[in-house]
Write a protein that holds these residues in place. Sequence first.
Motif, PDB file in Angstrom:
ATOM      1  N   LEU B 101       0.835  -1.206   0.000  1.00  0.00           N
ATOM      2  CA  LEU B 101       0.000   0.000   0.000  1.00  0.00           C
ATOM      3  C   LEU B 101       0.870   1.257   0.000  1.00  0.00           C
ATOM      4  N   ALA B 102       1.953   1.214   0.783  1.00  0.00           N
ATOM      5  CA  ALA B 102       2.826   2.393   0.870  1.00  0.00           C
ATOM      6  C   ALA B 102       3.557   2.623  -0.450  1.00  0.00           C
ATOM      7  N   ILE B 103       4.094   1.559  -1.015  1.00  0.00           N
ATOM      8  CA  ILE B 103       4.907   1.736  -2.231  1.00  0.00           C
ATOM      9  C   ILE B 103       4.028   2.062  -3.440  1.00  0.00           C
ATOM     10  N   ILE B 104       2.924   1.334  -3.576  1.00  0.00           N
ATOM     11  CA  ILE B 104       2.033   1.627  -4.721  1.00  0.00           C
ATOM     12  C   ILE B 104       1.392   2.998  -4.545  1.00  0.00           C
ATOM     13  N   GLY B 105       1.005   3.315  -3.316  1.00  0.00           N
ATOM     14  CA  GLY B 105       0.405   4.630  -3.049  1.00  0.00           C
ATOM     15  C   GLY B 105       1.368   5.746  -3.395  1.00  0.00           C
ATOM     16  N   LEU B 106       2.635   5.566  -3.023  1.00  0.00           N
ATOM     17  CA  LEU B 106       3.648   6.577  -3.338  1.00  0.00           C
ATOM     18  C   LEU B 106       3.856   6.676  -4.848  1.00  0.00           C
ATOM     19  N   GLY B 107       3.922   5.531  -5.492  1.00  0.00           N
ATOM     20  CA  GLY B 107       4.116   5.527  -6.951  1.00  0.00           C
ATOM     21  C   GLY B 107       2.991   6.258  -7.662  1.00  0.00           C
ATOM     22  N   LEU B 108       1.768   5.974  -7.246  1.00  0.00           N
ATOM     23  CA  LEU B 108       0.620   6.645  -7.874  1.00  0.00           C
ATOM     24  C   LEU B 108       0.659   8.144  -7.601  1.00  0.00           C
ATOM     25  N   ALA B 109       1.003   8.503  -6.362  1.00  0.00           N
ATOM     26  CA  ALA B 109       1.039   9.927  -6.012  1.00  0.00           C
ATOM     27  C   ALA B 109       2.106  10.655  -6.837  1.00  0.00           C
ATOM     28  N   ALA B 111       3.201   9.779  -9.746  1.00  0.00           N
ATOM     29  CA  ALA B 111       2.779   9.829 -11.145  1.00  0.00           C
ATOM     30  C   ALA B 111       1.660  10.843 -11.377  1.00  0.00           C
ATOM     31  N   LEU B 112       0.822  11.041 -10.364  1.00  0.00           N
ATOM     32  CA  LEU B 112      -0.374  11.879 -10.559  1.00  0.00           C
ATOM     33  C   LEU B 112      -0.252  13.255  -9.908  1.00  0.00           C
ATOM     34  N   ASN B 113       0.925  13.586  -9.433  1.00  0.00           N
ATOM     35  CA  ASN B 113       1.123  14.892  -8.794  1.00  0.00           C
ATOM     36  C   ASN B 113       1.382  15.955  -9.864  1.00  0.00           C
ATOM     37  N   ARG B 114       0.412  16.174 -10.692  1.00  0.00           N
ATOM     38  CA  ARG B 114       0.527  17.146 -11.798  1.00  0.00           C
ATOM     39  C   ARG B 114      -0.766  17.918 -11.917  1.00  0.00           C
ATOM     40  N   GLN B 115      -0.652  19.099 -12.511  1.00  0.00           N
ATOM     41  CA  GLN B 115      -1.827  19.961 -12.669  1.00  0.00           C
ATOM     42  C   GLN B 115      -2.462  19.737 -14.040  1.00  0.00           C
ATOM     43  N   THR B 116      -2.734  18.517 -14.391  1.00  0.00           N
ATOM     44  CA  THR B 116      -3.368  18.266 -15.692  1.00  0.00           C
ATOM     45  C   THR B 116      -4.740  17.628 -15.469  1.00  0.00           C
ATOM     46  N   ARG B 117      -5.584  17.738 -16.490  1.00  0.00           N
ATOM     47  CA  ARG B 117      -6.922  17.172 -16.370  1.00  0.00           C
ATOM     48  C   ARG B 117      -6.852  15.640 -16.260  1.00  0.00           C
ATOM     49  N   THR B 118      -5.967  15.055 -17.044  1.00  0.00           N
ATOM     50  CA  THR B 118      -5.826  13.594 -17.008  1.00  0.00           C
ATOM     51  C   THR B 118      -5.429  13.124 -15.607  1.00  0.00           C
ATOM     52  N   ALA B 119      -4.485  13.837 -15.004  1.00  0.00           N
ATOM     53  CA  ALA B 119      -4.044  13.449 -13.652  1.00  0.00           C
ATOM     54  C   ALA B 119      -5.201  13.573 -12.667  1.00  0.00           C
ATOM     55  N   VAL B 125     -10.174   8.239 -10.290  1.00  0.00           N
ATOM     56  CA  VAL B 125     -10.357   6.815 -10.626  1.00  0.00           C
ATOM     57  C   VAL B 125      -9.699   5.927  -9.570  1.00  0.00           C
ATOM     58  N   PHE B 126      -8.452   6.256  -9.222  1.00  0.00           N
ATOM     59  CA  PHE B 126      -7.752   5.404  -8.257  1.00  0.00           C
ATOM     60  C   PHE B 126      -8.348   5.509  -6.856  1.00  0.00           C
ATOM     61  N   LEU B 188      -6.442   5.993   0.083  1.00  0.00           N
ATOM     62  CA  LEU B 188      -6.013   6.813   1.219  1.00  0.00           C
ATOM     63  C   LEU B 188      -4.513   7.111   1.204  1.00  0.00           C
ATOM     64  N   PRO B 189      -3.654   6.080   1.091  1.00  0.00           N
ATOM     65  CA  PRO B 189      -2.219   6.400   1.049  1.00  0.00           C
ATOM     66  C   PRO B 189      -1.860   7.285  -0.140  1.00  0.00           C
ATOM     67  N   MET B 190      -2.501   7.075  -1.272  1.00  0.00           N
ATOM     68  CA  MET B 190      -2.204   7.920  -2.434  1.00  0.00           C
ATOM     69  C   MET B 190      -2.512   9.378  -2.117  1.00  0.00           C
ATOM     70  N   MET B 191      -3.659   9.619  -1.488  1.00  0.00           N
ATOM     71  CA  MET B 191      -4.045  10.994  -1.168  1.00  0.00           C
ATOM     72  C   MET B 191      -3.104  11.611  -0.124  1.00  0.00           C
ATOM     73  N   LEU B 192      -2.701  10.817   0.858  1.00  0.00           N
ATOM     74  CA  LEU B 192      -1.776  11.344   1.882  1.00  0.00           C
ATOM     75  C   LEU B 192      -0.439  11.713   1.248  1.00  0.00           C
ATOM     76  N   PHE B 193       0.045  10.865   0.352  1.00  0.00           N
ATOM     77  CA  PHE B 193       1.312  11.165  -0.317  1.00  0.00           C
ATOM     78  C   PHE B 193       1.170  12.387  -1.232  1.00  0.00           C
ATOM     79  N   LEU B 194       0.027  12.492  -1.893  1.00  0.00           N
ATOM     80  CA  LEU B 194      -0.186  13.661  -2.761  1.00  0.00           C
ATOM     81  C   LEU B 194      -0.156  14.946  -1.946  1.00  0.00           C
ATOM     82  N   ALA B 195      -0.819  14.907  -0.782  1.00  0.00           N
ATOM     83  CA  ALA B 195      -0.841  16.099   0.082  1.00  0.00           C
ATOM     84  C   ALA B 195       0.576  16.454   0.516  1.00  0.00           C
TER      85      ALA B 195
END
Lengths: 436, 309
Positions: B101-109, B111-119, B125-126, B188-195
């Motif tokens: 959860l930690a590693i995949i969450g970090l990876g997703l964060a 990858a998706l830490n961008r100001q684009t519509r796709t992100a 979605v995730f 949840l981990p993805m959102m925490l890492f994004l923040a």
Amino acid sequence: MKRAFATLLSCLVLAGCGVQQAPNEIVVQRFFGTCAAQYGDRTDVAAAQGECGIMTTLINKFGAENPDVKVRVSPVAWPGYNQLSAQLAAGDPPDLVTMHLSAIPDYQSRALIEPLGKELRAVGVDPQGFTPASLAGVSIQNEIYGLPIDNWAPLWHVNMNYFRQAGLVKDGKPILPRSPEELLEHARRFKQATGKPYLVQTLAIERASYSRNLYTLLMQQNADIFPEPQRIQLQTPEAKRVLELFRQIYVEDLTTKNLDYAASTNAFINGAGGIFIVGTWLIGDFEAESRRPDRPLSNGYAVVPFPQLYPGRDATYIDGHAWVMPAKERTPQQREAVFRLLRFLADHDYEWSRTGHLPSIQAVIQSERFNALPHRSEIAKLSSTGMTLPSSVQRQYPVQDIIGEEMSAAITGHKPVDAALADAEHRVNDLLFHVL
Amino acid sequence: MSAAAGQLSDLGQARVQPACAGAHQSRWSHLLYVAPYLFLYVTLLVYPLFAGFWLSLHKADLFGGRRFVGLENFSRLLQDQVFLGAVGNTFYFILLTVPALAIIGLGLALALNRQTRTAAILRGVFFSSSVLSVTIVTLLWKVVFAPEGGFLANVLEAFGRQPVAFLNDADLALPAIAITTIWWCIGLPMMLFLAALQQVPRELYEAAALDNAGRWKTLWSVTLPSIRRTFALVLIIEVVLQFQLFGQAYLMTQGGPNNASRPMVLFLFEVGFTRWDVGYAVAAGQILFAFIAMAAFAQYLIARRKEAF
């Protein structure tokens, strides 16, 4: 002033959060599934099929004929005892609830359900009219603790089309094994002829069916399963024989594997094997399937009681369903409504027996119209060969779970047979020893 | 001291006296502000905590019957192979899920830490699986794992392999539940890492760029050190959450086969509600509480450290 008003408002809101029961409302909690989409408001009981359909239309019909009573139905996932226990512990049980005969002693021993005999007689339901098995199931210390609605037992549902192919039909009836050795011989012959496994079994995410098979085959060997109400005896040659038989069937691929209840039911309907070992409640569905053209069961369905495989006696483990009334305060209207509903359900026991279950009323089981239902004559002998566990044995449900879990481990090869029997015996005895 | 200064000093003294008296009075009025919270805290948390421990010293059922047995329930637990198996399963499940959860969450964060519509869409979605109920999630994954006609069975058959009964295999049942859980809980981990990533000062990246740091060097030397407290927080939150595994195991395997996927919470649910052996179930709950308290204490120790984000 404003503060006092706010406080009063808050109190009213909080008081309103509880679910209030109207003086003429009764809450009926049942399993048998939900089918609101198909039978939501329908009252034509005769046209309904299956447990859920018949029970839903029966209660709808009662509601339509008794407009002064409001019936709130609360369907629960089978068997619903965890939910009921929580409701009882919280002091908020329903007015009527479905219960297996084997579970009644648990609730009666803690005075959680009320005796019904006197009031049943008052509304015209005479417990002496129940079948012996049903009467025994609801009788504790000379009192009646429920309205029995049926008895059921594990049966052998047979795909006669495959049986014909395997040469296992004589005079239009399936040839059944009379010993474990003959069972294995038939199963091998069946597989060679059809390419299908002899048995369709629910072996995955399942406990109850394992235990029912074990109880049945131990009863057939005259084994003393519970020498005392708080002690089970499973490290015996009789129990070992049963587990080794089912293990052999599994090892030789003479059974389906890895199917849960829904998958195994569908597998039998779709022609995955010869015999599906499951209870009475699917007779109606399989009979309906056999009338459909171009299906694996088309004109080729039969059902028989569990065959006698051991020379001890012809016996099958049976249980049954009953309505019980949890102990709680009720208005006189609610109490009267509960017994009116019980009378209605007793009067319609024939309709319920169309599910495949054996009726709980002796007059119904002897009636022409019941015996005219498909396959009922084949399973009628269950009324004399059916056996329950002693009613003095408490916690029969968790006991069944433990035995089923250990049997599953042995049959599927996760644990040696001797170890599984030892563990099952130890776990059940530990459980029963610690019952308060 | 000038006259003006003397007047100011007198004024100051005059103001200090009532202020001190007011402060003294306000201590009690402050208590009134926290009283509702304290009442609820004591009633709903502290009292049940001690009542639970007291209950674990009894043989008791759901309906009020009880008898004091001291530590017997705990000694029974230590000899109960099913309970010990459940403890082992719980720790194994944590090992399977938390690092993933930690590693995949970090990876997703990352990858998706961008100001684009796709992100933005992909973040939704995730995260969307997290809003599903456990019933829906397990139903979906039971279809995926089903050996007869399930998604994975079809894939394996397409490659000429035999279907695998994931949920009926003692070695695969818990990993299958772990995969289900990771899919369900990754939001949840993805959102925490994004923040956390969005709080890393841009200047650090600019400085790294000026030093010609590559992508991996920047990740290793700038990003990861900057979010290490969040990383620890995610690990501890997930450890606490996954200790409480219940619904997935209950609905997918019922703890089987052969006790291979029974977690502690399922054990205490079965013992408490099915067998009505409440004292024994609560004793198992006390042990689970001790494990979770240790994880929470680790979080407290890490939260006290003030460096980084």
